[in-house]
Design an enzyme around this catalytic site. Structure first.
Site, PDB file in Angstrom:
ATOM      1  N   GLY B 514     -16.407  44.584 -70.438  1.00 63.09           N
ATOM      2  CA  GLY B 514     -16.229  45.756 -69.578  1.00 63.09           C
ATOM      3  C   GLY B 514     -16.202  47.093 -70.300  1.00 63.09           C
ATOM      4  O   GLY B 514     -16.904  48.032 -69.912  1.00 63.09           O
ATOM      5  N   ARG B 618     -16.403  50.061 -82.626  1.00 63.24           N
ATOM      6  CA  ARG B 618     -15.612  51.277 -82.440  1.00 63.24           C
ATOM      7  C   ARG B 618     -14.467  50.987 -81.483  1.00 63.24           C
ATOM      8  O   ARG B 618     -14.675  50.415 -80.415  1.00 63.24           O
ATOM      9  CB  ARG B 618     -16.487  52.386 -81.838  1.00 63.24           C
ATOM     10  CG  ARG B 618     -15.753  53.725 -81.758  1.00 63.24           C
ATOM     11  CD  ARG B 618     -16.438  54.738 -80.864  1.00 63.24           C
ATOM     12  NE  ARG B 618     -17.822  55.048 -81.200  1.00 63.24           N
ATOM     13  CZ  ARG B 618     -18.218  55.832 -82.198  1.00 63.24           C
ATOM     14  NH1 ARG B 618     -17.327  56.399 -82.985  1.00 63.24           N
ATOM     15  NH2 ARG B 618     -19.492  56.030 -82.415  1.00 63.24           N
ATOM     16  N   ASN B 621     -10.160  53.447 -77.727  1.00 65.52           N
ATOM     17  CA  ASN B 621      -8.834  54.049 -77.572  1.00 65.52           C
ATOM     18  C   ASN B 621      -7.839  53.087 -78.222  1.00 65.52           C
ATOM     19  O   ASN B 621      -7.524  52.041 -77.664  1.00 65.52           O
ATOM     20  CB  ASN B 621      -8.522  54.242 -76.084  1.00 65.52           C
ATOM     21  CG  ASN B 621      -7.128  54.816 -75.855  1.00 65.52           C
ATOM     22  OD1 ASN B 621      -6.207  54.602 -76.643  1.00 65.52           O
ATOM     23  ND2 ASN B 621      -6.982  55.557 -74.772  1.00 65.52           N
ATOM     24  N   PRO B 622      -7.377  53.412 -79.411  1.00 62.46           N
ATOM     25  CA  PRO B 622      -6.541  52.468 -80.167  1.00 62.46           C
ATOM     26  C   PRO B 622      -5.280  52.056 -79.424  1.00 62.46           C
ATOM     27  O   PRO B 622      -4.792  50.935 -79.592  1.00 62.46           O
ATOM     28  CB  PRO B 622      -6.178  53.240 -81.441  1.00 62.46           C
ATOM     29  CG  PRO B 622      -7.168  54.341 -81.541  1.00 62.46           C
ATOM     30  CD  PRO B 622      -7.635  54.652 -80.154  1.00 62.46           C
ATOM     31  N   LYS B 623      -4.759  52.949 -78.597  1.00 57.69           N
ATOM     32  CA  LYS B 623      -3.535  52.611 -77.872  1.00 57.69           C
ATOM     33  C   LYS B 623      -3.834  51.537 -76.824  1.00 57.69           C
ATOM     34  O   LYS B 623      -3.126  50.525 -76.722  1.00 57.69           O
ATOM     35  CB  LYS B 623      -2.980  53.865 -77.202  1.00 57.69           C
ATOM     36  CG  LYS B 623      -1.596  53.703 -76.683  1.00 57.69           C
ATOM     37  CD  LYS B 623      -1.019  55.036 -76.240  1.00 57.69           C
ATOM     38  CE  LYS B 623       0.407  54.835 -75.745  1.00 57.69           C
ATOM     39  NZ  LYS B 623       0.984  56.100 -75.277  1.00 57.69           N
ATOM     40  N   GLN B 628      -4.181  45.649 -75.267  1.00 63.63           N
ATOM     41  CA  GLN B 628      -4.968  44.465 -74.943  1.00 63.63           C
ATOM     42  C   GLN B 628      -4.687  43.352 -75.933  1.00 63.63           C
ATOM     43  O   GLN B 628      -4.519  42.195 -75.555  1.00 63.63           O
ATOM     44  CB  GLN B 628      -6.469  44.806 -74.981  1.00 63.63           C
ATOM     45  CG  GLN B 628      -6.932  45.573 -73.773  1.00 63.63           C
ATOM     46  CD  GLN B 628      -6.684  44.791 -72.512  1.00 63.63           C
ATOM     47  OE1 GLN B 628      -7.244  43.733 -72.305  1.00 63.63           O
ATOM     48  NE2 GLN B 628      -5.809  45.301 -71.676  1.00 63.63           N
ATOM     49  N   GLU B 695     -10.368  40.160 -75.009  1.00 57.83           N
ATOM     50  CA  GLU B 695     -10.072  38.726 -75.063  1.00 57.83           C
ATOM     51  C   GLU B 695      -9.928  38.214 -76.487  1.00 57.83           C
ATOM     52  O   GLU B 695      -9.522  37.072 -76.698  1.00 57.83           O
ATOM     53  CB  GLU B 695     -11.178  37.953 -74.332  1.00 57.83           C
ATOM     54  CG  GLU B 695     -11.293  38.396 -72.881  1.00 57.83           C
ATOM     55  CD  GLU B 695     -12.266  37.575 -72.062  1.00 57.83           C
ATOM     56  OE1 GLU B 695     -12.104  37.550 -70.838  1.00 57.83           O
ATOM     57  OE2 GLU B 695     -13.194  36.970 -72.624  1.00 57.83           O
TER      58      GLU B 695
END
Ligand SMILES: Cc1cc2nc3c(=O)[nH]c(=O)nc-3n(C[C@H](O)[C@H](O)[C@H](O)COP(=O)(O)OP(=O)(O)OC[C@H]3O[C@@H](n4cnc5c(N)ncnc54)[C@H](O)[C@@H]3O)c2cc1C
Ligand code: SF4
Lengths: 314, 735
Positions: B514, B618, B621-623, B628, B695
């Site tokens: 996604g 890449r 968004n690291p946060k 996840q 995942e």
């Protein structure tokens, strides 16, 4: 959930009168067990009497030097009470090992004693269950039994009583005080309060149909080392696989009660005279009726007792 | 926009907005309870009646009679829908079982009726009055017993079997071998928000306000089921309280709500109750897996085989448990195989990292077993067997990017792996036996074509519309970041509208495709918008710089709003992925390190430390990516230690179908989790140069726990979940 009517009682006497006044009436205390069961139509009262405002929410000393715990004292408050923590630490520890903080904030002393089994077939209304539907059979026997009872079972039911609190109260020899609509009161030793399933697993206690629990009294403090060891499948928010409440004394007058083994908190006073963990375990588990799925409970009990003896000796 | 050659330097590389740990833009609405979830969409359907689904009480057989009179007469009841009055229905191709039983019953708790009433309580109470007479059949519920009858069946995502070289010969001559069989149980996705839908008809047009990961599939499958044209269906799903694969498809809540609304001539809302979910909806099927690995004394794998057996309803699909084994380690002689047994236990289907999540539970423990036999450190063994191309297809199909070795080495360093005692059962902390385990993480990183519409108005405010969903993952935020980066505006100037079938069709949320795919679709649309804006402003698009809300070129600048003109400008485009997945093996990688304590008395396992290092292209968004990964690691702990739908093989259903009895980890089970992402840009994956991360974290996490239990105790367990009773059997006596 079936539609029901509701009233709030203001005194214990009014509460028991209201209970007796109509058939299919139940008390609601914290509601954490009753409402779940009503949603699934395992319990289908027509009328609820709310007993939360009876003033039975105090913990008071008894003349004998024990404590009298009001029936509506919340599990959270009971566990946090400084006298309980000091003199009956096993009870505080048992309470804190149960459910979750939110549930304990609502759950009451009486409600906890009267909570119903967690047998998964009891919860599934498409399945036979002698406890839910007397005479229909027991779906658990021959099914998923890992968490079910190994002591005091019957051919009608192998469910366990899921409470932690009650196990600690059993080791402390608590006494359950009740009142009936005609005003008579009773003091029922906890040993005689919960019943084994026999042929009537739907009758779980010796409480009369219109009786109300008003308090639970604890005898004077026992001293000793208080241990509550709850073995569970995750760190929190899980019922006991097995649990052991122990009061260990230097003079060897130890006491043990067990959760996760039976339809009631399990205690074998005779076994407490034995001097080793293995001997205690053997005596406690005499007559065990296990399945391949739950036979490990006997080993587990033996090991936990061994570790408790070691802890007491250290 | 076609994506069929590697990405060049592009405006995303500026990373002024993308790649930053931006807070979720939907966060405040969610934490203040103002984000309406499906069941709460009273704004769109204020007078909805309430539906309650009655499930079948048997697992397979026929309905003889349904008695609905009592229910119909109950207070407040508006309609009772059963197969007898529902009108003609079909089974959508994507569904294995029908959403409404009758006259055949396909599995336990399949919907058999919907009771619609004025209030929720009336509907639920009346549902108990529906009586159904059945003629039950004997079903099959025992995977181990049906294993011999299992057949070869290809999956929708790949063939059942693969083979390269000569596995049997290589395995027979290998100096060191492992041959072990593992089992994993059925699992329930257990997302927070149950399946829920409000349905309303306007003439022959149907609106579904629902909770669904894949809007276009929802439209398609609803159309196929109700036998109406897809154009007549509107699906809206802006907020979703988790899915984990359970909401890839419209389920009984949506179909029954639609039928109920038709019968009651009113909007109807339906939610599944928690105890209905495991048996009524989809679950991750149980597997039995055999892994054989043959290696030289130097640790190099020469033979590797992974076979998996799983079950499903007739016409169902395999659990692709051996898929990672096709790509994770080298070895010239290899084979994988999947076999499917018929089981009547509800629909087996996707749950987070289908195939790979459970495949790692076998493969990565087998690797641990091999390392021990070889006397090689398990981290080293994995490094030794790294391979930079698809080992089945050969060097012609390299990985697009692959940093497994770096993940392992950096991870080992960060975790303090060197302190591990390779001899099991040696480290003690009070009553606790302490051990460490490692596992690789591999998850294929598929891509899906994805479209978006992007508009800029006269004020320079930008709106992005796509039917992409945010299932708690952060899609709103990364899409806003993508548009902000490309259009050169702060993120506050972006409005993102998701989850509506009126918007261009996106990749949706599934298979960890996604984020990469949907932002690439937004990339395509933004690049097109940039081109048109530049053209309108008379700039050469190749020179135009989009920055600070302005377009600059040739010494001139003009604001976005001005360039758009008084009516604004809106464009639509789609990313089409071409054959890059064919040319390059695309996957994300990681390494899990876990420390557990196993109680020497009781066999209870508690995770003490978890640390993971991941390379997934890449990190948009690291946060959000960290969230996840820690969520997936948590699910990995669940899979290792407690998650199991217990099958009652007499009645044919999952017995422990509520969250009191189906255990997933609670906070107290999860210690500090460290997550570290390696720098990586994958120019072959998409113009975003990102890969899937949603995942990845579950893959290998549970195996690392299992390996740590072994290191702690010397007890090797191969049947999940690794509950205390199983551990206990192997523990030494404590006297
Ligand atoms: C998810 C979950 C997890 C849980 N985990 C644990 C656990 O780990 N350990 C544990 O011990 N418990 C656990 N519990 C159970 C919890 O402790 C009980 O639900 C709670 O103690 C019940 O108390 P209550 O006041 O809410 O009872 P209610 O639900 O109000 O009442 C229960 C029953 O007692 C009757 N009753 C209440 N008060 C009186 C009275 N004074 N006289 C006569 N009858 C009365 C009611 O009529 C009803 O039949 C858990 C519960 C849930 C929902
Ligand atoms: S064990 Fe008891 S509660 Fe469980 S199904 Fe049998 S009768 Fe019912």
């Amino acid at each position: 959930m079936k539609a029901f009517t509701y009233e709030r009682a203001n005194t214990p006497a009014a509460a028991v009168k209201a209970l007796a006044a109509r058939p299919d009436t139940k008390f609601i205390a914290g509601g954490t067990n009753l409402l779940d069961l009503m949603k699934l139509q395992i319990e289908t009262p027509e009328h609820l009497v709310d007993i939360n405002r009876l003033g039975l929410d105090k913990i008071e000393p008894t003349p004998e030097g024990g404590l009298r715990i009001g029936a509506l004292v919340r599990n959270t408050d009971l566990a946090a009470d400084s006298r309980i923590r000091r003199d009956y630490a096993v009870l505080s520890r048992a309470l804190l090992s149960g459910a979750s903080a939110q549930l304990r904030n609502k759950a009451t002393t009486a409600g906890n004693l009267l909570q119903r089994t967690r047998c998964p077939y009891f919860y599934d209304t498409t399945k036979p269950c002698n406890k839910r539907d007397p005479g229909s059979g027991c779906a658990a026997i021959g099914g998923f039994t890992r968490n079910l009872a190994i002591m005091g079972t019957s051919e009608a039911c192998i469910a366990t009583h899921p409470s932690d609190m009650a196990v600690a109260m059993r080791v402390l020899d608590a006494v359950i005080e009740t009142v009936a609509p005609d005003g008579t009161t009773r003091a029922i030793p906890i040993a005689e309060f919960h019943r084994l399933p026999g042929n009537t697993p739907h009758i779980e206690t010796t409480l009369g149909p219109n009786e109300m629990i008003t308090a639970v009294t604890l005898p004077p403090p026992l001293g000793g080392l208080h241990i509550y060891r709850k073995v569970r499948d995750r760190s929190s928010y899980a019922f006991a696989v097995v649990s052991v409440a122990a009061v260990m004394q230097k003079n060897g007058r130890n006491r043990f009660a067990f959760g996760g083994l039976a339809h009631k908190p399990w205690r074998v006073e005779e076994a407490e005279k034995k001097e080793t963990a293995a001997a205690v375990a053997e005596a406690v588990l005499a007559g065990a009726h296990t399945t391949p799925q739950n036979a490990f409970k006997t080993l587990l009990i033996t090991r936990v007792l061994t570790s408790i003896f070691a802890q007491a000796a250290a | 926009m076609k994506f069929d050659t590697p990405a060049l330097d592009n405006p995303i590389d500026r990373t002024r907005v993308i790649g930053r740990p931006t807070d979720r833009i939907d966060g405040p609405a969610k934490v203040t309870g103002t984000a309406p979830y499906a069941y709460e969409r009273n704004d769109v359907a204020p007078n909805a009646a309430y539906g309650w689904i009655v499930g079948t009480g048997i697992s397979t057989g026929r309905i003889v009679r349904i008695h609905t009179k009592e229910a119909e007469a109950a207070r407040g009841v508006l309609a009772v829908v059963t197969y007898e009055n529902a009108g003609k229905l079909a089974k959508a191709k994507a569904h294995t079982a029908r959403m409404l039983a009758g006259p055949d019953v396909q599995h336990y708790d399949q919907a058999v009726a919907l009771v619609v009433a004025e209030t929720f309580e009336q509907a639920r109470a009346a549902a108990k009055l529906v009586r159904v007479e059945y003629a039950p059949n004997k079903g099959r519920f025992d995977l181990a017993a049906e294993k011999e009858n299992a057949i070869k069946k290809d999956s929708q995502v790949g063939p059942a079997d693969t083979a390269t070289g000569d596995f049997p010969a290589a395995f027979a001559r290998a100096a060191v071998t492992v041959d072990a069989t593992y089992s994993t149980p059925d699992q329930s996705q257990s997302m927070m928000e149950p399946h829920a839908t409000i349905a309303a008809w306007n003439g022959d047009e149907l609106s579904l306000w629902t909770s669904n990961q894949m809007i276009a599939w929802a439209v398609r499958d609803t159309a196929e089921t109700l036998l109406i044209a897809p154009e007549k269906i509107h699906v809206s799903s802006p907020y979703i309280g988790g899915g984990f694969g359970a909401k890839l498809w419209v389920r009984a809540d949506a179909i029954m709500a639609a039928l109920g609304a038709r019968a009651a001539k009113r909007p109807v809302k339906v939610a599944l109750s928690r105890p209905q979910i495991p048996n009524n909806t989809t679950h991750r099927p149980a597997t039995i897996q055999r892994v054989r690995i043959g290696a030289g004394k130097d640790g190099r794998i020469d033979a590797i085989a992974h076979e998996s057996w799983s079950g499903d309803l007739p016409d169902g699909d395999i659990e692709t448990a051996a898929f990672q084994t096709r790509l994770l380690y080298g070895g010239a002689n290899r084979m994988t195989a999947h076999r499917l047994a018929t089981l009547h236990l509800g629909e087996g289907n996707a749950m987070r990292a289908p195939g790979e999540a459970v495949g790692h539970l076998a493969l990565e423990v087998a690797m641990d077993e091999l390392a021990e036999k070889l006397g090689i450190d398990p981290v080293q063994l994995r490094i030794l067997n790294d391979i930079q191309h698809d080992p089945e297809k050969g060097p012609e199909r390299p990985f697009s990017s692959r940093k497994l070795v770096e993940c392992l080495t950096v991870g080992a360093e960060r975790f303090g792996w060197a302190k591990r005692n390779p001899k099991p059962g040696q480290v003690r902390d009070g009553d606790w036996l302490v051990g460490m385990g490692v596992a690789s993480a591999f998850r294929n990183s598929p891509t899906q074509d994805s479209a978006a519409r992007v508009g800029v108005d006269a004020k320079g405010l930008i709106t992005v519309e796509t039917d992409m969903t945010d299932i708690g993952t952060g899609s709103y935020t990364i899409i806003a970041q993508t548009a902000a980066e490309l259009m050169g505006v702060p993120i506050e100037r972006i409005t993102v509208k998701l989850g509506d079938s009126k918007a261009p069709v996106s990749s949706g949320s599934g298979g960890q495709w996604g984020a990469n795919s949907s932002t690439s679709g937004v990339y395509a649309a933004c690049m097109k918008l940039r081109g048109e804006l530049a053209k309108k402003a008379g700039f050469n698009v190749n020179e135009a710089v989009f920055e600070d809300g302005q377009i600059r070129a040739g010494g001139r600048n003009i604001s976005l709003g001005e360039a758009a003109g008084p009516d604004g400008l809106t464009v639509e485009d789609k990313i089409e992925f071409g054959d890059m997945q064919k040319k390059f093996a695309q996957a994300s990688f990681g390494a899990h390190f876990v420390e557990v304590g196993v109680n020497a008395v009781t066999g209870e396992t508690r995770v003490r430390r978890m640390s993971g290092v991941f390379a997934a292209g890449r990190i948009l968004n690291p946060k959000a990516a960290r969230s996840q990964v820690i969520g997936a690691m948590t699910m990995g702990v669940g899979a290792a230690l407690m998650e199991e739908l217990v099958v009652d093989k007499r009645f044919g259903y999952f017995v422990n179908h509520d969250l009191a009895e189906y255990h997933i980890p609670v906070h107290a089970d999860i210690p500090n989790q460290e997550v570290h992402f390696l720098e990586e840009l994958d120019d072959k994956s998409s113009p975003m140069k990102a890969k899937g991360v949603g995942e990845l974290g579950i893959c290998g996490a549970g195996a690392a726990v299992a390996n740590a239990i072994y290191n702690a105790t010397g007890v090797r367990l191969r049947d999940y979940p690794l509950t205390l009773d199983k551990v206990l059997e192997g523990l030494p006596s404590i006297v």
